[in-house]
Design a protein around this motif. Structure first.
Motif, PDB file in Angstrom:
ATOM      1  N   THR A  95      -6.412 -11.773  -6.997  1.00  0.00           N
ATOM      2  CA  THR A  95      -5.247 -12.545  -7.457  1.00  0.00           C
ATOM      3  C   THR A  95      -4.596 -13.335  -6.328  1.00  0.00           C
ATOM      4  O   THR A  95      -3.718 -14.163  -6.576  1.00  0.00           O
ATOM      5  N   PHE A  96      -5.013 -13.108  -5.090  1.00  0.00           N
ATOM      6  CA  PHE A  96      -4.526 -13.912  -3.960  1.00  0.00           C
ATOM      7  C   PHE A  96      -5.670 -14.654  -3.274  1.00  0.00           C
ATOM      8  O   PHE A  96      -5.573 -15.005  -2.095  1.00  0.00           O
ATOM      9  N   ARG A  97      -6.731 -14.896  -4.014  1.00  0.00           N
ATOM     10  CA  ARG A  97      -7.875 -15.615  -3.444  1.00  0.00           C
ATOM     11  C   ARG A  97      -7.431 -16.971  -2.893  1.00  0.00           C
ATOM     12  O   ARG A  97      -6.643 -17.694  -3.510  1.00  0.00           O
ATOM     13  N   SER A  98      -7.884 -17.279  -1.691  1.00  0.00           N
ATOM     14  CA  SER A  98      -7.616 -18.533  -0.972  1.00  0.00           C
ATOM     15  C   SER A  98      -6.171 -18.658  -0.478  1.00  0.00           C
ATOM     16  O   SER A  98      -5.796 -19.699   0.079  1.00  0.00           O
ATOM     17  N   ALA A  99      -5.342 -17.621  -0.667  1.00  0.00           N
ATOM     18  CA  ALA A  99      -3.959 -17.644  -0.182  1.00  0.00           C
ATOM     19  C   ALA A  99      -3.854 -16.889   1.135  1.00  0.00           C
ATOM     20  O   ALA A  99      -4.724 -16.076   1.482  1.00  0.00           O
ATOM     21  N   SER A 100      -2.771 -17.163   1.870  1.00  0.00           N
ATOM     22  CA  SER A 100      -2.472 -16.416   3.086  1.00  0.00           C
ATOM     23  C   SER A 100      -1.462 -15.330   2.753  1.00  0.00           C
ATOM     24  O   SER A 100      -0.420 -15.601   2.136  1.00  0.00           O
ATOM     25  N   VAL A 101      -1.770 -14.106   3.151  1.00  0.00           N
ATOM     26  CA  VAL A 101      -0.914 -12.961   2.846  1.00  0.00           C
ATOM     27  C   VAL A 101      -0.614 -12.221   4.142  1.00  0.00           C
ATOM     28  O   VAL A 101      -1.529 -11.876   4.907  1.00  0.00           O
ATOM     29  N   ALA A 102       0.669 -11.978   4.402  1.00  0.00           N
ATOM     30  CA  ALA A 102       1.070 -11.179   5.550  1.00  0.00           C
ATOM     31  C   ALA A 102       1.118  -9.715   5.143  1.00  0.00           C
ATOM     32  O   ALA A 102       1.563  -9.382   4.034  1.00  0.00           O
ATOM     33  N   VAL A 103       0.662  -8.848   6.012  1.00  0.00           N
ATOM     34  CA  VAL A 103       0.690  -7.406   5.754  1.00  0.00           C
ATOM     35  C   VAL A 103       1.408  -6.751   6.924  1.00  0.00           C
ATOM     36  O   VAL A 103       1.004  -6.913   8.083  1.00  0.00           O
ATOM     37  N   PHE A 104       2.479  -6.006   6.616  1.00  0.00           N
ATOM     38  CA  PHE A 104       3.168  -5.278   7.678  1.00  0.00           C
ATOM     39  C   PHE A 104       3.094  -3.787   7.382  1.00  0.00           C
ATOM     40  O   PHE A 104       3.416  -3.336   6.285  1.00  0.00           O
ATOM     41  N   GLY A 105       2.701  -3.023   8.423  1.00  0.00           N
ATOM     42  CA  GLY A 105       2.510  -1.586   8.300  1.00  0.00           C
ATOM     43  C   GLY A 105       1.041  -1.275   8.177  1.00  0.00           C
ATOM     44  O   GLY A 105       0.448  -1.479   7.119  1.00  0.00           O
ATOM     45  N   LEU A 106       0.442  -0.797   9.275  1.00  0.00           N
ATOM     46  CA  LEU A 106      -1.022  -0.714   9.333  1.00  0.00           C
ATOM     47  C   LEU A 106      -1.517   0.718   9.446  1.00  0.00           C
ATOM     48  O   LEU A 106      -2.421   1.034  10.218  1.00  0.00           O
ATOM     49  N   GLY A 107      -0.904   1.593   8.647  1.00  0.00           N
ATOM     50  CA  GLY A 107      -1.450   2.930   8.484  1.00  0.00           C
ATOM     51  C   GLY A 107      -2.618   2.884   7.515  1.00  0.00           C
ATOM     52  O   GLY A 107      -3.242   1.832   7.305  1.00  0.00           O
ATOM     53  N   GLY A 108      -2.907   4.032   6.879  1.00  0.00           N
ATOM     54  CA  GLY A 108      -4.063   4.085   5.988  1.00  0.00           C
ATOM     55  C   GLY A 108      -3.982   3.115   4.831  1.00  0.00           C
ATOM     56  O   GLY A 108      -4.939   2.380   4.545  1.00  0.00           O
ATOM     57  N   SER A 109      -2.834   3.062   4.145  1.00  0.00           N
ATOM     58  CA  SER A 109      -2.719   2.156   3.001  1.00  0.00           C
ATOM     59  C   SER A 109      -2.676   0.708   3.451  1.00  0.00           C
ATOM     60  O   SER A 109      -3.195  -0.184   2.769  1.00  0.00           O
ATOM     61  N   GLY A 110      -2.075   0.445   4.621  1.00  0.00           N
ATOM     62  CA  GLY A 110      -2.025  -0.922   5.128  1.00  0.00           C
ATOM     63  C   GLY A 110      -3.397  -1.464   5.461  1.00  0.00           C
ATOM     64  O   GLY A 110      -3.721  -2.620   5.129  1.00  0.00           O
ATOM     65  N   LEU A 111      -4.225  -0.651   6.094  1.00  0.00           N
ATOM     66  CA  LEU A 111      -5.580  -1.097   6.419  1.00  0.00           C
ATOM     67  C   LEU A 111      -6.416  -1.278   5.152  1.00  0.00           C
ATOM     68  O   LEU A 111      -7.217  -2.215   5.053  1.00  0.00           O
ATOM     69  N   ALA A 112      -6.221  -0.382   4.161  1.00  0.00           N
ATOM     70  CA  ALA A 112      -6.932  -0.542   2.894  1.00  0.00           C
ATOM     71  C   ALA A 112      -6.499  -1.829   2.196  1.00  0.00           C
ATOM     72  O   ALA A 112      -7.318  -2.534   1.595  1.00  0.00           O
ATOM     73  N   THR A 113      -5.210  -2.168   2.302  1.00  0.00           N
ATOM     74  CA  THR A 113      -4.705  -3.404   1.706  1.00  0.00           C
ATOM     75  C   THR A 113      -5.339  -4.624   2.366  1.00  0.00           C
ATOM     76  O   THR A 113      -5.757  -5.570   1.685  1.00  0.00           O
ATOM     77  N   CYS A 114      -5.406  -4.609   3.692  1.00  0.00           N
ATOM     78  CA  CYS A 114      -6.034  -5.724   4.412  1.00  0.00           C
ATOM     79  C   CYS A 114      -7.476  -5.927   3.952  1.00  0.00           C
ATOM     80  O   CYS A 114      -7.910  -7.057   3.674  1.00  0.00           O
ATOM     81  N   ALA A 115      -8.207  -4.824   3.855  1.00  0.00           N
ATOM     82  CA  ALA A 115      -9.617  -4.921   3.466  1.00  0.00           C
ATOM     83  C   ALA A 115      -9.756  -5.426   2.033  1.00  0.00           C
ATOM     84  O   ALA A 115     -10.624  -6.265   1.740  1.00  0.00           O
ATOM     85  N   ALA A 116      -8.895  -4.932   1.131  1.00  0.00           N
ATOM     86  CA  ALA A 116      -8.993  -5.330  -0.275  1.00  0.00           C
ATOM     87  C   ALA A 116      -8.624  -6.800  -0.467  1.00  0.00           C
ATOM     88  O   ALA A 116      -9.258  -7.514  -1.262  1.00  0.00           O
ATOM     89  N   LEU A 117      -7.614  -7.265   0.248  1.00  0.00           N
ATOM     90  CA  LEU A 117      -7.241  -8.676   0.162  1.00  0.00           C
ATOM     91  C   LEU A 117      -8.355  -9.570   0.702  1.00  0.00           C
ATOM     92  O   LEU A 117      -8.709 -10.592   0.094  1.00  0.00           O
ATOM     93  N   ARG A 118      -8.912  -9.197   1.822  1.00  0.00           N
ATOM     94  CA  ARG A 118      -9.988 -10.002   2.400  1.00  0.00           C
ATOM     95  C   ARG A 118     -11.214 -10.008   1.497  1.00  0.00           C
ATOM     96  O   ARG A 118     -11.858 -11.053   1.299  1.00  0.00           O
ATOM     97  N   GLU A 119     -11.531  -8.861   0.902  1.00  0.00           N
ATOM     98  CA  GLU A 119     -12.679  -8.771  -0.004  1.00  0.00           C
ATOM     99  C   GLU A 119     -12.470  -9.672  -1.222  1.00  0.00           C
ATOM    100  O   GLU A 119     -13.428 -10.210  -1.776  1.00  0.00           O
ATOM    101  N   GLY A 120     -11.191  -9.842  -1.613  1.00  0.00           N
ATOM    102  CA  GLY A 120     -10.895 -10.691  -2.756  1.00  0.00           C
ATOM    103  C   GLY A 120     -10.758 -12.159  -2.407  1.00  0.00           C
ATOM    104  O   GLY A 120     -10.484 -12.981  -3.292  1.00  0.00           O
TER     105      GLY A 120
END
Length: 464
Positions: free
Chosen positions: A6-31
């Motif tokens: 749902t954020f394909r081709s968009a820029s998304v900032a992620v703050f907080g890089l614990g376990g859920s933050g890193l999973a979020t980064c990976a999921a956004l990039r995969e999408g």
């Protein structure tokens, strides 16, 4: 992993890089999104960079091209003050979201009919989440369990027909999920908690209510009614046209589940239609677990499971580690690990569930100590006090039998010997510290594991 398309081709900032933050980064990039990751902890930034994520101090980026800020739930959104990253996002008109919100948007975009159970409440939500998942798995369903229970929601398998996501939601996560829309929404209870992050009890309860208020018409709300906030939630949900199943351990209900002595009743239109008992499940002792079981039953019934299938699966539930976890037996003595009980309110649940208790308590004390537990002292054969709080707890116990053991290993050995020598038919050695662990252990999990290891290392102990 759930690719966030749902954020394909968009820029998304992620703050907080614990376990859920890193999973979020990976999921956004995969999408297909561009991710800009940051954290106040340099080591976390380095870890993200090592995983291949783009990192940049969010104070230095051009926010005009950022579509959203995804915030880790541990980062303050409103109280005591918004985190600086939140201030920057608001100043540039950028929406602030959490990973649960990303999951909800992806589910609506890809598999909107897939079942989604969301669970919240001040107490009991982890056990209820695990119990729903256990019942679904035992009956041949495909449950995916995550959220606040410890597995990042975006690391689960994607929404799909026939797959049920069972997600534990903290108030922090709900606050970051404005379009949370479970097909089954559960709120167990509301008592004072996290007021430093929400300001007042009413504001905290209002956040919890968003989970059940988001259930669409046609879904099911499961709501405890044993406190004033959840009573009001249930009433408002019903007036809004939702199907509401009320659960109570104190009072009868017209449609839902309640207690009749040791039995749980399923009531519909004011009539008892089913009755069952948890007597065969040691992992669900106590009235607090009866409430958890009621909620799990209601959710699984709403998902189409039969009474017989639900109860049969429930009675095989092994429980959660460190939450009234039955560890082992030595002859007549049962050893129970309740290391998660880091305050008096939590320890009360275990003390109420057993008698003839050989109680191991202590650690880094919380405000009020164990004074609120005085009504349960007659259930305790003897107490074994450890850690920083030991001397103060000894004063509170007064003439009730106790000893300052100092360390967990000494307490376990003393308690095991005394329980075996005592005359009780069913003695219980119970680790339910009513304290944080930080004086002797890094966290309650390490403390609980140490207890488990000590018990299982004793000659003759049978693992439960």
């Amino acid at each position: 992993m759930i690719p966030v398309t749902t954020f394909r081709s968009a820029s998304v900032a992620v703050f907080g890089l614990g376990g859920s933050g890193l999973a979020t980064c990976a999921a956004l990039r995969e999408g297909g999104a561009r991710v800009i990751a940051w954290d106040d902890n340099p080591a976390s930034v380095d870890k993200a960079a090592a995983a291949g994520h783009e990192t940049a101090d969010l104070r230095t980026i051009d926010w005009s091209g950022v579509a959203a800020l995804v915030l880790a739930p541990g980062v303050p959104l409103t109280h005591p003050a918004p985190h600086w990253s939140v201030g920057l996002a608001h100043a540039h008109g950028v929406e602030v979201l959490g990973d649960i919100e990303l999951f909800c948007r992806e589910r609506r975009a890809t598999a909107p009919a897939s079942p989604f159970v969301a669970i919240t409440g001040t107490n009991g939500k982890s056990t209820t989440t695990a119990l729903v998942t256990h019942i679904l798995a035992a009956t041949g369903r495909d449950p995916q369990m995550g959220g606040n229970i410890g597995t990042a929601v975006l690391s689960l398998a994607p929404p799909a027909t026939g797959r049920t996501h069972v997600v534990e939601c903290s108030s922090f996560q709900i606050d970051l999920a404005p379009s949370l829309d479970p097909s089954v929404g559960i709120c167990l209870n509301v008592t004072p908690d996290h007021l430093d992050r929400h300001g007042t009890l009413d504001l905290y309860a209002g956040v919890k209510e968003r989970l059940v208020a988001g259930v669409p018409v046609g879904g099911t709300v499961v709501c405890g009614i044993d406190d004033r906030h959840t009573q009001a939630m249930a009433d408002r949900a019903e007036r809004a046209g939702r199907r509401v199943l009320r659960i109570s351990i104190r009072n009868p209900v017209a449609d839902g589940l309640c207690l009749d002595g040791p039995d749980i009743l399923r009531v519909a239109a004011g009539a008892v239609v089913k009755r069952f008992s948890l007597a065969g499940c040691g992992a669900l002792r106590g009235t607090h677990n009866a409430q958890n079981a009621m909620a799990a039953y209601a959710a699984c019934e709403a998902l189409g499971l039969s009474h017989e299938a639900i109860v049969a699966a429930m009675l095989t539930f092994p429980g959660l580690a460190h939450r009234m976890e039955q560890v082992g037996r030595l002859g007549k003595v049962l050893f129970v690990n309740d290391s998660k009980a880091t305050n008096a309110d939590s320890a009360e649940k275990a003390l109420a569930a057993f008698s003839d208790i050989y109680w191991i308590a202590g650690g880094t004390p919380k405000e009020g100590g164990i004074a609120p537990l005085a009504a349960y002292f007659p259930r305790i054969a003897k107490s074994y006090l450890i850690g920083k709080s030991a001397e103060d707890f000894a004063v509170t116990l007064g003439s009730h039998p106790h000893v300052v053991a100092g360390t967990l290993d000494k307490a376990v050995a003393m308690a095991a010997a005394d329980a075996a020598a005592g005359g009780a038919a069913h003695p219980v050695v119970l680790l339910s510290p009513a304290c944080a662990s930080y004086d002797q252990f890094p966290n309650f999990e390490v403390r609980g594991k140490a207890f488990r290891d000590l018990v299982l290392a004793m000659p003759g102990v049978e693992k439960v």
